[in-house]
Motif scaffolding. Sequence first.
Motif, short mmCIF file in Angstrom:
data_model
loop_
_atom_site.label_atom_id
_atom_site.label_comp_id
_atom_site.label_asym_id
_atom_site.label_seq_id
_atom_site.Cartn_x
_atom_site.Cartn_y
_atom_site.Cartn_z
N ALA A 107 3.26 5.72 -3.07
CA ALA A 107 4.47 6.38 -3.55
C ALA A 107 4.52 6.40 -5.08
O ALA A 107 5.02 7.35 -5.68
N ASP A 108 3.99 5.36 -5.70
CA ASP A 108 3.94 5.30 -7.17
C ASP A 108 2.78 6.10 -7.73
O ASP A 108 2.54 6.10 -8.94
N ASP A 109 2.01 6.75 -6.84
CA ASP A 109 0.86 7.55 -7.22
C ASP A 109 -0.21 6.68 -7.88
O ASP A 109 -0.90 7.11 -8.80
N ALA A 110 -0.33 5.44 -7.40
CA ALA A 110 -1.37 4.55 -7.93
C ALA A 110 -2.72 4.87 -7.33
O ALA A 110 -3.69 4.19 -7.60
N VAL A 111 -2.78 5.89 -6.50
CA VAL A 111 -4.06 6.23 -5.87
C VAL A 111 -4.97 7.00 -6.82
O VAL A 111 -6.11 7.28 -6.49
N GLY A 112 -4.50 7.32 -7.99
CA GLY A 112 -5.33 8.01 -8.97
C GLY A 112 -6.29 7.04 -9.63
O GLY A 112 -6.73 6.06 -9.05
N SER A 113 -6.56 7.27 -10.88
CA SER A 113 -7.56 6.47 -11.60
C SER A 113 -7.11 5.04 -11.84
O SER A 113 -7.92 4.19 -12.15
N ALA A 157 -11.45 0.48 -3.83
CA ALA A 157 -10.00 0.35 -3.94
C ALA A 157 -9.31 1.28 -2.96
O ALA A 157 -8.34 0.89 -2.29
N ARG A 158 -9.80 2.52 -2.85
CA ARG A 158 -9.21 3.46 -1.89
C ARG A 158 -9.37 2.95 -0.46
O ARG A 158 -8.47 3.06 0.37
N ALA A 159 -10.55 2.39 -0.16
CA ALA A 159 -10.79 1.83 1.17
C ALA A 159 -9.85 0.66 1.44
O ALA A 159 -9.32 0.52 2.55
N LEU A 192 -5.80 3.01 -9.60
CA LEU A 192 -5.95 2.16 -8.42
C LEU A 192 -7.12 1.20 -8.55
O LEU A 192 -6.97 0.00 -8.37
N GLY A 193 -8.30 1.73 -8.88
CA GLY A 193 -9.48 0.87 -8.98
C GLY A 193 -9.34 -0.20 -10.05
O GLY A 193 -9.57 -1.37 -9.80
N SER A 194 -8.91 0.20 -11.24
CA SER A 194 -8.78 -0.79 -12.31
C SER A 194 -7.65 -1.77 -12.01
O SER A 194 -7.75 -2.95 -12.33
N GLY A 195 -6.58 -1.29 -11.38
CA GLY A 195 -5.47 -2.18 -11.05
C GLY A 195 -5.84 -3.26 -10.05
O GLY A 195 -5.35 -4.37 -10.11
N LEU A 196 -6.74 -2.91 -9.12
CA LEU A 196 -7.19 -3.89 -8.13
C LEU A 196 -8.45 -4.63 -8.57
O LEU A 196 -8.89 -5.56 -7.91
N GLY A 197 -9.04 -4.18 -9.68
CA GLY A 197 -10.27 -4.82 -10.15
C GLY A 197 -11.46 -4.48 -9.28
O GLY A 197 -12.36 -5.28 -9.11
N LEU A 198 -11.43 -3.26 -8.71
CA LEU A 198 -12.49 -2.81 -7.80
C LEU A 198 -12.98 -1.43 -8.22
O LEU A 198 -12.25 -0.69 -8.88
N PRO A 199 -14.18 -1.06 -7.78
CA PRO A 199 -14.59 0.33 -7.96
C PRO A 199 -13.60 1.24 -7.23
O PRO A 199 -13.02 0.84 -6.21
N ALA A 227 0.83 -1.21 0.00
CA ALA A 227 0.00 0.00 0.00
C ALA A 227 0.86 1.26 0.00
O ALA A 227 0.58 2.22 -0.72
N LEU A 228 1.93 1.25 0.79
CA LEU A 228 2.81 2.42 0.83
C LEU A 228 3.52 2.62 -0.51
O LEU A 228 3.66 3.75 -0.98
#
Length: 153
Positions: free
Chosen positions: A124-130, A143-145, A132-139, A119-120
């Motif tokens: 750091a890779d700025d995967a928290v943008g758009s 994904a943020r939660a 994140l959801g597609s990368g985890l396969g979640l809305p 998660a950290l």
Amino acid sequence: MHQSRDRWVYDGTLGAPLATHVRASCACGWRSETHYPLDWETVDRHSPEEYDTSGLESDGDQHIAEVEARAAPVPEDLAALLAQLDRRLDALASDAPLAALRAIATLERMVTEAGRTAALYAEADDAVGSTLGSGLGLPDRDARARLLQYTLR
């Protein structure tokens, strides 16, 4: 007015609305564009679950396949190992439940550490943008939660 996704609630009984079509949907918010006619004359009131929903299931399976194709791939060797672990823990839970619980406690410690680290790094890779959801396969919201859950463990 209360709403439900359970199509049997909309069978017209006692003044309830009468559904004429159904379509597949997902917890992520996706809804199939295909509407399937709902023929109440062929629905067995005592066994409504036996109604043919193969079209809905096919649409849902296609959606899940598309979501998984966009998600970050899990290496094949790890996916195989996880599947093997799932089968082994399932068998162990019924054969030796205390041993299964000890193994699960070890896994929980591993997940806590690896989850926090991943998660950290994702932050750091700025995967928290758009992505994140597609990368985890979640809305995105889920994904943020998930990311926050692993960060705070």
